[in-house]
Design a protein around this motif. Structure first.
Motif, PDB file in Angstrom:
ATOM      1  N   VAL A 114      34.668 -38.881  44.953  1.00 54.79           N
ATOM      2  CA  VAL A 114      35.048 -40.046  44.150  1.00 54.79           C
ATOM      3  C   VAL A 114      34.169 -41.198  44.617  1.00 54.79           C
ATOM      4  O   VAL A 114      34.250 -41.623  45.775  1.00 54.79           O
ATOM      5  CB  VAL A 114      36.544 -40.379  44.369  1.00 54.79           C
ATOM      6  N   ARG A 115      33.305 -41.686  43.732  1.00 56.75           N
ATOM      7  CA  ARG A 115      32.306 -42.676  44.147  1.00 56.75           C
ATOM      8  C   ARG A 115      32.588 -44.036  43.551  1.00 56.75           C
ATOM      9  O   ARG A 115      32.881 -44.159  42.365  1.00 56.75           O
ATOM     10  CB  ARG A 115      30.916 -42.272  43.673  1.00 56.75           C
ATOM     11  N   ALA A 116      32.446 -45.062  44.405  1.00 56.19           N
ATOM     12  CA  ALA A 116      32.552 -46.454  43.942  1.00 56.19           C
ATOM     13  C   ALA A 116      31.494 -47.237  44.703  1.00 56.19           C
ATOM     14  O   ALA A 116      31.618 -47.415  45.921  1.00 56.19           O
ATOM     15  CB  ALA A 116      33.943 -47.009  44.226  1.00 56.19           C
ATOM     16  N   GLY A 117      30.443 -47.648  44.008  1.00 54.49           N
ATOM     17  CA  GLY A 117      29.340 -48.327  44.688  1.00 54.49           C
ATOM     18  C   GLY A 117      28.785 -47.429  45.794  1.00 54.49           C
ATOM     19  O   GLY A 117      28.464 -46.265  45.554  1.00 54.49           O
ATOM     20  N   GLN A 118      28.724 -47.970  47.009  1.00 54.01           N
ATOM     21  CA  GLN A 118      28.178 -47.215  48.144  1.00 54.01           C
ATOM     22  C   GLN A 118      29.210 -46.302  48.794  1.00 54.01           C
ATOM     23  O   GLN A 118      28.898 -45.589  49.750  1.00 54.01           O
ATOM     24  CB  GLN A 118      27.669 -48.203  49.224  1.00 54.01           C
ATOM     25  N   ASN A 119      30.446 -46.349  48.323  1.00 52.00           N
ATOM     26  CA  ASN A 119      31.532 -45.630  49.000  1.00 52.00           C
ATOM     27  C   ASN A 119      31.849 -44.319  48.301  1.00 52.00           C
ATOM     28  O   ASN A 119      31.819 -44.239  47.072  1.00 52.00           O
ATOM     29  CB  ASN A 119      32.795 -46.498  49.030  1.00 52.00           C
TER      30      ASN A 119
END
Ligand code: FAD
Length: 363
Positions: free
Chosen positions: A123-128
């Motif tokens: 699960v990706r959000a920006g760099q995370n």
């Protein structure tokens, strides 16, 4: 690996969205024994609690909302019906998050969910990135307003806004406003605009679908069954009004008698200063309010290729048939506070069952 909370090697589940559906799921996960942050996180794009309710216009008081169902384990109680629903529900959801120490991480907008070769999900959000065995998606519809296209839309020089952006009818006092859409939001906007001293024109594709039937549990079940039938067949869910009609309550009858809630029929195009109706009339207007609804906010799930040729996502209950690691809550038949609460419980149970089965396979 994420620098935000929940950065363990593999989570049992990630909940995306902290509205009614995501909070219900999260509450049931905690009840089921999952540990906040160690076993699951709830990622939410908003700056604070409230889900979509956080953004609803101030004149939508709790008394004018249809009903806000209790979250599991903490009744809403009987708040002042004159208080804006956005304030009441945001406070209630915030209390809920604190009471059950839910692992809500915000603001985090998930960009994409991808499947890994080892069977886990990223699960990706920006760099995370959060890596998880299962996913509960509870992202609602508020972030995906639907603006239907009409010829000439770009040539109209007045103001255009969507339900998503509506703040206060008072700013339209003395103006001529077209309201587009045959749903409950359109009906409520028309009455408020008329009260605020605007001249209104109601544009609908079909005659408004008034119904004498009152809201009751049986009616609610009939609606859910009809929408569920579509999601089971992999078709896009239809709106609640499409499934039920608009209830003829007292205010609405008065609006019809006053000529405010009388449709001018469909429009065929926008012009520089107004709209062209199907019956040939041209109406000059200052503003067009698109009360044309929302779609489910699911773009971040596109890499999982869940959509059927019919355009919808086929679900059995809350489980996605094409990928049983994924649970959709607040989707289709569960897109109400009651349905979302039930779906959250069902998804949490599904996750706990899936984890139990996986653990049994490993031992
Ligand atoms: P939401 O409340 O929309 O919560 C979704 C959350 O997910 C949001 O916090 C959002 O920021 C977050 N999110 C979205 N995308 C992402 C992403 N990519 N990454 C991370 N987070 C994300 N229902 C009723 O039962 N009673 C009513 O009176 C009622 N009134 C309504 C009035 C209006 C004007 C509208 C539009 C709807 C109304 N509904 C009502 C339906 C209502 O939408 C549902 O009842 C319910 O509140 C939706 O809950 P949800 O949890 O599915 O979604």
């Amino acid at each position: 690996m994420s620098s935000l909370p929940g950065a363990t090697p593999t989570l049992a589940t990630v909940v995306i969205g902290a509205g009614q559906a995501g909070l219900s799921a999260s509450g049931h996960l905690v009840r089921g024994g999952l540990r906040p942050y160690q076993d699951f996180v709830t990622l939410d794009a908003n700056e604070g609690p409230g889900g979509a309710w956080r953004h609803r216009w101030a004149s939508l008081t709790l008394g004018k909302a249809h009903a806000v169902h209790d979250l599991p384990g903490l009744p809403l109680g009987t708040p002042d019906p004159h208080e804006p629903a956005s304030a009441v529900v945001s406070r209630y959801y915030g209390d809920y998050e604190r009471r059950f120490a839910l692992p809500v991480v915000r603001p985090v907008r998930v960009d994409a969910v991808t499947s890994r070769p080892d069977g886990l999900l990223d699960v990706r959000a920006g760099q995370n990135t959060w890596t998880t065995r299962t996913l509960i998606n509870a992202t609602g519809t508020w972030d995906k307003p639907l603006w239907p296209y009409y010829p000439g839309r770009e040539t109209f020089t007045g103001r255009q806004l969507h339900t998503h952006d509506f703040v206060d009818a008072a700013e339209f006092a003395g103006q001529s406003v077209v309201v587009v859409g045959g749903g409950l939001s359109a009906v409520q906007f028309l009455l408020q605009l008329a009260d605020a001293g605007a001249r209104t024109t109601w544009v609908t594709r079909r005659p408004p679908d008034w119904t004498d039937r009152a809201f009751d549990p049986e009616w609610g079940r009939a609606v859910e069954d009809r929408v569920r039938d579509r999601t089971r067949r992999g078709l896009p869910p239809e709106s609640v009004v499409a499934a039920t009609g608009i209830p003829l309550i007292g205010d609405y009858r008065a609006g019809i008698d006053a000529g405010v809630l009388v449709s001018a029929g469909p429009m065929v195009a926008l012009t520089a200063d107004g709209v062209l109706l199907a019956d040939g009339r041209q109406v000059a207007v200052d503003a067009i309010l698109w009360a044309t609804g929302f779609r489910h906010a699911l773009d971040h799930l596109a890499p999982l290729k869940l959509r059927e040729p019919g355009g919808g996502i086929r679900t059995e209950g809350v489980v996605v048939e094409a990928d049983p690691r994924v649970f959709l809550v607040g989707y289709g038949a569960s897109a109400s506070t009651l349905g979302a609460t039930r779906a959250g419980r069902e998804a949490a149970r599904g996750v706990l069952t899936a984890l139990g089965a996986a653990a049994a396979t490993r031992t």
